[in-house]
Each structure stands twice: as structure tokens, then as C-alpha cells.
Design an enzyme around this catalytic site. Structure first.
Site, PDB file in Angstrom:
ATOM      1  N   HIS A 185       0.847  -1.199   0.079  1.00  0.00           N
ATOM      2  CA  HIS A 185      -0.067   0.227   0.027  1.00  0.00           C
ATOM      3  C   HIS A 185       0.803   1.229  -0.163  1.00  0.00           C
ATOM      4  CE1 HIS A 185      -3.698   2.070   1.197  1.00  0.00           C
ATOM      5  NE2 HIS A 185      -4.228   1.192   0.582  1.00  0.00           N
ATOM      6  N   HIS A 285      -7.204  -2.607 -10.921  1.00  0.00           N
ATOM      7  CA  HIS A 285      -7.234  -1.986  -9.493  1.00  0.00           C
ATOM      8  C   HIS A 285      -8.816  -1.663  -9.654  1.00  0.00           C
ATOM      9  CE1 HIS A 285      -7.225   1.230  -6.501  1.00  0.00           C
ATOM     10  NE2 HIS A 285      -6.602   0.318  -5.899  1.00  0.00           N
TER      11      HIS A 285
HETATM   12  O1  LIG Z   1      -7.573  -1.785  -3.458  1.00  0.00           O
HETATM   13  C1  LIG Z   1      -6.449  -1.474  -3.592  1.00  0.00           C
HETATM   14  O2  LIG Z   1      -5.369  -2.482  -3.789  1.00  0.00           O
HETATM   15  C2  LIG Z   1      -5.918  -0.376  -2.610  1.00  0.00           C
HETATM   16  O3  LIG Z   1      -4.874   0.058  -2.428  1.00  0.00           O
HETATM   17  C3  LIG Z   1      -7.310   0.583  -1.810  1.00  0.00           C
HETATM   18  C4  LIG Z   1      -6.786   1.923  -2.104  1.00  0.00           C
HETATM   19  O4  LIG Z   1      -6.441   2.175  -3.566  1.00  0.00           O
HETATM   20  C5  LIG Z   1      -8.025   2.936  -1.671  1.00  0.00           C
HETATM   21  O5  LIG Z   1      -8.920   2.829  -2.462  1.00  0.00           O
HETATM   22  C6  LIG Z   1      -7.359   4.290  -1.637  1.00  0.00           C
HETATM   23  O6  LIG Z   1      -8.507   5.146  -1.000  1.00  0.00           O
HETATM   24 MG   LIG Z   2      -3.470  -1.359  -3.537  1.00  0.00          MG
END
Ligand SMILES: O=C(O)C(=O)C[C@@H](O)[C@H](O)CO
Ligand SMILES: [Mg+2]
EC number: 4.2.1.6
Length: 382
Positions: A185, A285
Site C-alpha cells: 500500500h 485495480h
Molecule cells: O484496492 C487496493 O489495492 C488499494 O490499495 C485501495 C486503495 O486504492 C484505496 O482505495 C485508496 O483510498
Molecule cells: Mg493497492
């Protein structure tokens, strides 16, 4: 046919829907949003609307190029998310006019189904075993969890141990019956990423996501050189021009463009093809809503290198509304044995419950991600 109006609806949990109307009564829906910056993207959409009103919606490529190039400044999360939602709505209109799903307009199906994965464990990985068991009962066997909590530039062995312990428990409990990605992250900097990746190797994660922040992408090849675990990234890259650099530099085994952040279907279709040329997988994503997910699925079904699809059912971010709350055709997103099947209806195949959208958009909280700090008070990456 001419575009007559763009309307935006910010909605719980943290989404925004865009409705594009035409003078022939056909409307298209998109989902332009940057999580936590919905109002900024909303303003960008309405600025870009100046280029859209009165235009022919069928000329998606020309409109896309105009939206991208005509304002001199370009790229980045806000503008590319605004373009993304508009682009999704234009493909929705085109499919509805021609009476076919968008994937038919992109050359037709390359597969019959696409593997889905689900988040477990929340912001601070917890209860992941119970979370996985619950989802396995409805057919999932592929998951994603945060790889760790806050991590300092140089941090303590016990922080590493805590991250590894969570993963060791998963393998201990499920053996090879489950696959899981670990999302760092962007919380981890290169020095600690090296250590954490090495210590996680024995537990064979399916991939490690954003091992360092996208702005540190030069580390991706260096990290890839020290591990056999596939490295994934892309949610914070916003155009072919961002992705061409990481593909040329190497290091990523999986690209994760976000169909609501990286210019929409038109742009991500090109990014997927670029990735295929490098034998890099595509795993869009998608922690967002149904229009974003539908856009991902249309791309998955025409991309040979699509490997699995993120979706937000039960995700920890969905407080106040769930993935399918705002659509009428919930059955069209049915998941069977952990796979999605091709949408069948014209356009994106999402039947938006417009009355509910209008009602819920009247009173919407402005979602913000938490602001984390390290024990010494310094800002920590969330
Ligand atoms: O789903 C993912 O891989 C994330 O890292 C979640 C992130 O993108 C959040 O949505 C940001 O607010
Ligand atoms: Mg992510």
C-alpha cells in the site's frame, strides 16, 4: 446524436457516478473518482464538459484526445479520473446505440470467465483467517490483504515479525488452498521493503503490491531482482506514459491500472496491450463501485494477459453502501466459484437505479482516508 448534459452524483461510501445524456434519449454512466478527492474530480468533470456538450458521443477516440491534450496540462490522478469516467460513459452509450456489450466493440471475448479476488483484514490486517473462511464459503480462493501496518523508513524487527506472523498463520491454516496478494500500500520504503519481501518469500504470496510508492518506481526492477515473488503496481499511475516507463524499466509482473483513474477503457485497453508485449499480467485495480467494476470486466474479457480482477464486495472501505446497492441488475454481477462471467447487456451492462442515486447523493459525507502518524509523530503512509 449530440451530448446534451453531464450530471455528477457523489455517493456513499466514497464514489461518484457520472450520467452523460444525449439528444436521442440514450444515456451513458461512468464512475470518475479519486477516493478522498471526489469534489476535485467533480470540478474537473464539469470543466471538461465544456469540450463535450454538442459533440457526437460516438467519436470516443477524438473526444478522448481532445480531453487529454486540448487543455495543455495533462495526466495525473484528477484529470485522468475525470477523463476515465467520461470515457466509460461514452463506451456505455456506444454499446447501447449498437445493442452490444462493450467487449464486443473491442474484438470480443478471449475467455469465458475471469478469476475474482477479495480483500480481507482491513486497514490493519486482522481476522484474516475468519475473513477468508467466510469468503471461501461463497467460492473465493484468492484474496488480498494489507502486507503490514505503518512502517518507518528504517523500522524494528518486531514490525517485520508482526507482518510475517499474519501471513504465516494463513499458510499454516490453509496450506496451498488459498492464494493471496500482499498490498504494501505504499507504506514501506525501499530499505524495509527488501527485508519484508525476503522474510515473506517462504509463505509464497501470489504477488506483492506497491512494495514502494509509485513515485519510487525505479526500485521496482531492483526489488524484482532480489525476489521471485511477482511484483504488482499501477493504481497510482494514470496513463500510457506512466506505464511505458515501468514496463521499459522492468520489475513489474502485474500491472494494476484503475479503470476509473487511468483514463478509462480507451486508455487502459492500450495499457493492457503494452503490458502483454512485455509478458506482464493485467489485474485492474478496483476498490470502487459497479460502473468501475463493469469497465474492468469488459477489459478483462478482451485482454489475453488479464489474470485476476479486484472487486469491492465487503471491502473495509465500503461503509454506508455496498458494491451492488445502486444497480437494478444485481444478478448480472453474479459470482460463481470465485469467477465473474461476461456482462451480457448492451454498453457496460450496468442498470443504474437513478432514483436511489439521486436520493443518496443529497446527503453524502466527504470521505477521507485516515491520517496516520508514526510513534514519533511524523506522518506515516496510510
Ligand atoms: O484496492 C487496493 O489495492 C488499494 O490499495 C485501495 C486503495 O486504492 C484505496 O482505495 C485508496 O483510498
Ligand atoms: Mg493497492
Amino acid at each position: 446524436m449530440k451530448i446534451t448534459k453531464l450530471s455528477t452524483y457523489r455517493l456513499p461510501p466514497r464514489w461518484m457516478f457520472l450520467k452523460v445524456e444525449t439528444d436521442e434519449g440514450i444515456t451513458g454512466w461512468g464512475e470518475p473518482v479519486i477516493e478522498g478527492r471526489a469534489k476535485t474530480v467533480e470540478a474537473a468533470v464539469h470543466e471538461l464538459a465544456d469540450y463535450m456538450i454538442g459533440q457526437d458521443p460516438s467519436r470516443i477516440n477524438d473526444l478522448w484526445q481532445k480531453l487529454y491534450r486540448a487543455g495543455f496540462y495533462r495526466g495525473g490522478p484528477i484529470l485522468m479520473s475525470a477523463i476515465a469516467g467520461i470515457d466509460q460513459a461514452l463506451w456505455d452509450i456506444k454499446g447501447k446505440v449498437l445493442g452490444v456489450p462493450v467487449y464486443e466493440l473491442l474484438g470480443g471475448l478471449v475467455r469465458e470467465r475471469i478469476k475474482a479476488y477479495s480483500w480481507v483484514g482491513g486497514d490493519r490486517p486482522a481476522d484474516v483467517i475468519a475473513g477468508m473462511e467466510k469468503l471461501m464459503a461463497i467460492g473465493f480462493d484468492t484474496f488480498k490483504l494489507n502486507g503490514c501496518e505503518e512502517m518507518g523508513l528504517i523500522d524494528q524487527a518486531k514490525k517485520i515479525d508482526k507482518a510475517v506472523k499474519t501471513v504465516a498463520e494463513i499458510r499454516e491454516h490453509f496450506g496451498a488452498e488459498v492464494e493471496f496478494g500482499l498490498d504494501f500500500h505504499g507504506r514501506v520504503a525501499a530499505p524495509m521493503a527488501r527485508i519484508l519481501i525476503k522474510e515473506l518469500e517462504p509463505y509464497r504470496p501470489l504477488f506483492i503490491e506497491e512494495p514502494v510508492l509509485a513515485e519510487q518506481a525505479e526500485y521496482y526492477p531492483r526489488l524484482a531482482a532480489m525476489t521471485h515473488i511477482p511484483i504488482a503496481a499501477g493504481e497510482r499511475m494514470f496513463s500510457r506514459f506512466d506505464f511505458k516507463r515501468v514496463l521499459a524499466d522492468g520489475g513489474l509482473s502485474i500491472l494494476q491500472p484503475d479503470l476509473s483513474h487511468a483514463g478509462g477503457i480507451t486508455e487502459c485497453f492500450k495499457i493492457a496491450a503494452m503490458a502483454e508485449a512485455y509478458d506482464v499480467g493485467l489485474a485492474p485495480h478496483c476498490p470502487l463501485g459497479p460502473i468501475a467494476l463493469a469497465s474492468c470486466l469488459h477489459l478483462d474479457f478482451v485482454s489475453h494477459n488479464a489474470v485476476f480482477q479486484e472487486q469491492s464486495m465487503g471491502i473495509h472501505y465500503n461503509q454506508g453502501a455496498e458494491l451492488l446497492d445502486y444497480i437494478k441488475n444485481k444478478q448480472d454481477f453474479s459470482m460463481e466459484d470465485g469467477y465473474f462471467y461476461p456482462p451480457s447487456k448492451p454498453g457496460l451492462g450496468v442498470e443504474v437505479d437513478e432514483e436511489l442515486v439521486k436520493e443518496r447523493s443529497r446527503h453524502v459525507e466527504d470521505w477521507r482516508n485516515p491520517v496516520w502518524r508514526h510513534p514519533d509523530g511524523a506522518i506515516a503512509e496510510w
